[in-house]
Write an enzyme that holds these catalytic residues in place. Sequence first.
Site, PDB file in Angstrom:
ATOM      1  N   TYR A  98       0.827  -1.209   0.000  1.00  0.00           N
ATOM      2  CA  TYR A  98       0.000   0.000   0.000  1.00  0.00           C
ATOM      3  C   TYR A  98       0.862   1.260   0.000  1.00  0.00           C
ATOM      4  O   TYR A  98       0.462   2.298  -0.529  1.00  0.00           O
ATOM      5  CB  TYR A  98      -0.946   0.004   1.198  1.00  0.00           C
ATOM      6  CG  TYR A  98      -2.125  -0.929   1.021  1.00  0.00           C
ATOM      7  CD1 TYR A  98      -3.271  -0.518   0.347  1.00  0.00           C
ATOM      8  CD2 TYR A  98      -2.084  -2.230   1.497  1.00  0.00           C
ATOM      9  CE1 TYR A  98      -4.345  -1.366   0.163  1.00  0.00           C
ATOM     10  CE2 TYR A  98      -3.150  -3.104   1.323  1.00  0.00           C
ATOM     11  CZ  TYR A  98      -4.271  -2.663   0.658  1.00  0.00           C
ATOM     12  OH  TYR A  98      -5.329  -3.513   0.473  1.00  0.00           O
ATOM     13  N   GLU A 140      -7.934  -7.378   5.524  1.00  0.00           N
ATOM     14  CA  GLU A 140      -7.111  -8.453   4.970  1.00  0.00           C
ATOM     15  C   GLU A 140      -6.383  -9.220   6.074  1.00  0.00           C
ATOM     16  O   GLU A 140      -6.260 -10.449   5.999  1.00  0.00           O
ATOM     17  CB  GLU A 140      -6.134  -7.865   3.955  1.00  0.00           C
ATOM     18  CG  GLU A 140      -6.838  -7.430   2.676  1.00  0.00           C
ATOM     19  CD  GLU A 140      -6.134  -6.309   1.934  1.00  0.00           C
ATOM     20  OE1 GLU A 140      -4.915  -6.123   2.136  1.00  0.00           O
ATOM     21  OE2 GLU A 140      -6.803  -5.611   1.146  1.00  0.00           O
TER      22      GLU A 140
END
Length: 401
Positions: A98, A140
């Site tokens: 990310y 996640e």
Amino acid sequence: MLSEQSASTVRATLPVVGAAIGEITGRFYAGLFTAHPELLRDLFNRGNQAAGTQRQALAGSIAAFATYLVEHPDERPDAMLSRIAHKHASLGVSPEQYKVVHEHLFAAIVDVLGDAVTAEVAAAWDEVYWLMANALIALEKRLYDENADDGALHPWVVTERVEETADVATFRIRPADGGALPDFRAGQYVSVGVELPDGARQIRQYSLSSAPGSPVRQISVKRVRAEENAGATSPEGEVSNHLHAHVREGSVLEVSAPYGDLVLDDTDAPLLLASAGIGVTPVIAMLEQLTITGHKAPVTVVHADRSPAEHALRADHEAFAGKLADAETHFWYEQAEPGHPAERTGLVDLSGVTVRPGTHAYLCGPLPFMRAVRTQLLAKGVPASDIHYEVFGPDLWLAQA
């Protein structure tokens, strides 16, 4: 969630960013893959990148998330985030990635919008990004923990290959180490990774097409052929064609833990299971699961295909529905065939199908099919919250809304 100052800035700049988001995501992927070519080779779907569908999906999700934040400041679009998180987890996405995405996405924003990206604007959209990213990272992690999953693909052996139609093959698989099969819920999928002739390691998701409880798992894969559409040719599917051409009994595949949020609720409500084409695969698993649990409420089965010969798993479709206490099937075919009289010819039309009060609907198939069925269900009084869907490939529902 979004600070008041940032919400005001995002609201004011959303039209400008939204209008340019397609160009921004295009520049983003170009910069990302220049700096990290291994991501295109080994993680991202090269076919979707070439077709531009992944870019559309990313643009749609960013715009939808930002819009939701400013219109519902005390809420979060969990349904959208859950769908993305399941896909990311099946690919083994990590928190560190990310940061890489952030670097190249914001470089693309500045590149496209230039001086319009003031310090205030940059800070506001940075807040939007990290709200979305941190929410996905948390979801996640929870999925990895629930599956006791390390995010890696593991070797599974093909125990049997069954030709369902000219373009669909079922592969029955088991862990190569002989270990226990991971639990899953009917409707979920696994990622399958293969090494292609050019050395790339490409990953695709395939629904598990049988219910939990079997000593093996199975996936049913449709060969994606190149097609002409409006003067453009879509490429053939790299992984699906590789599986059809090279994978036989005894072959070893790299397979992920099961993921996906299109799963049956624990309910005694009436159900409607609608599929088209290879979207039948999660529905078959759901129907089998319903027979195992002895579901008593009405079940309406709807399927659309090009022809009876191309209706994969049709025998299972009919057999499992026939075992239920109260079920009816409605199949539509674009082309009827001699010896296979179609119940209906053409596109799905629910006007003559009874949709009972309290029905929960599950849809899987091409996006135009799901949009059409959803519209008809809403007209019949089914609440939007009771209509669930699964998109194979990039989720363009929001991008095309």
